[in-house]
Design an enzyme around this catalytic site. Sequence first.
Site, PDB file in Angstrom:
ATOM      1  N   ARG A 187       0.837  -1.200   0.000  1.00 27.34           N
ATOM      2  CA  ARG A 187       0.000   0.000   0.000  1.00 27.34           C
ATOM      3  C   ARG A 187       0.873   1.252   0.000  1.00 27.34           C
ATOM      4  O   ARG A 187       0.590   2.224  -0.699  1.00 27.34           O
ATOM      5  CB  ARG A 187      -0.944   0.011   1.211  1.00 27.34           C
ATOM      6  N   CYS A 241      -1.342   6.323   8.908  1.00 26.56           N
ATOM      7  CA  CYS A 241      -1.707   5.056   8.277  1.00 26.56           C
ATOM      8  C   CYS A 241      -2.789   5.379   7.253  1.00 26.56           C
ATOM      9  O   CYS A 241      -2.713   6.388   6.575  1.00 26.56           O
ATOM     10  CB  CYS A 241      -2.164   4.032   9.313  1.00 26.56           C
TER      11      CYS A 241
END
Length: 289
Positions: A187, A241
Amino acid sequence: MTSHPLKAVAWLLDHAQDADSQGNVRVLDCRYALSDPLVGRIEFLAGHVPGAVYADLETDLSGPVQPGGAGGRHPLPDPDVLAGWLGGVGIGNDSVVVCYDDPSTGQGFYAARAWWLLRWLGHAQVFVLDGGWPAWQAAGGAVSTDDAAHAPTTFTPRVQTDMVATAQDVQARAPGTVLIDSRAPARYRGEMEPIDRKAGHIPGAVNRDWSGVLDGAGHWRSPEVLGVHLNAGNAPSITYCGSGVSATPNLLARELAGVPLGPDNRLYAGSWSDWISDPTRPVAVGAED
């Protein structure tokens, strides 16, 4: 002075009566699954630490999602709303709060979110249960299906504003500040994005997958190992995040490694999902560190 952020199962076993009575120990069951928001509550109803209260990521540990995505997928709750909920479930300013989730699911970051939120409200006596629900079961801890019956009380927040960074703070961060991306490497590199509408990372960020803070049994690694995992030394850091949830284990890890929450160990609360809500903010792909 803040307390060590972890509690061992042995400690909670010794204080179980205080958690399941009118004592000052309170337990938050934070089990959850991003893939199915009902899983955590169903698991709680099937069995939990006696006296525990269920803390739902969406309704209790986050604020409402804003139109356009500003603030991210899990915005910080309003401090007074969160404090009202805490008081309503029997958590006051003198409570010793222990938070747990289930690291065996691969998503052992919800307890750290609850821990961080209480610290943000100025509550020092809050801890994460090392090993979580599996460790409690392995130790032979009692399992209850009863609702907690804690008397409501008052929780007065003392918000620690220096624990939070905004997108503007990230953009204007001082040289030497380490920007930590806590997501999985794929990611971070922008090779895949299963949740947010844009892939990649904030330019200049280094990748420190949050899962590196735990060993194979779901226990927290030693401060020395965590220091190597974070590889930030004593430099100030801003951690993010996808939505401000899975970053919190890295924040706790930094505290274990010697950098307490505060101006040198901040959470970018809106995280990636907030960053990409403004199309003018730059996006990077590939590895940087």
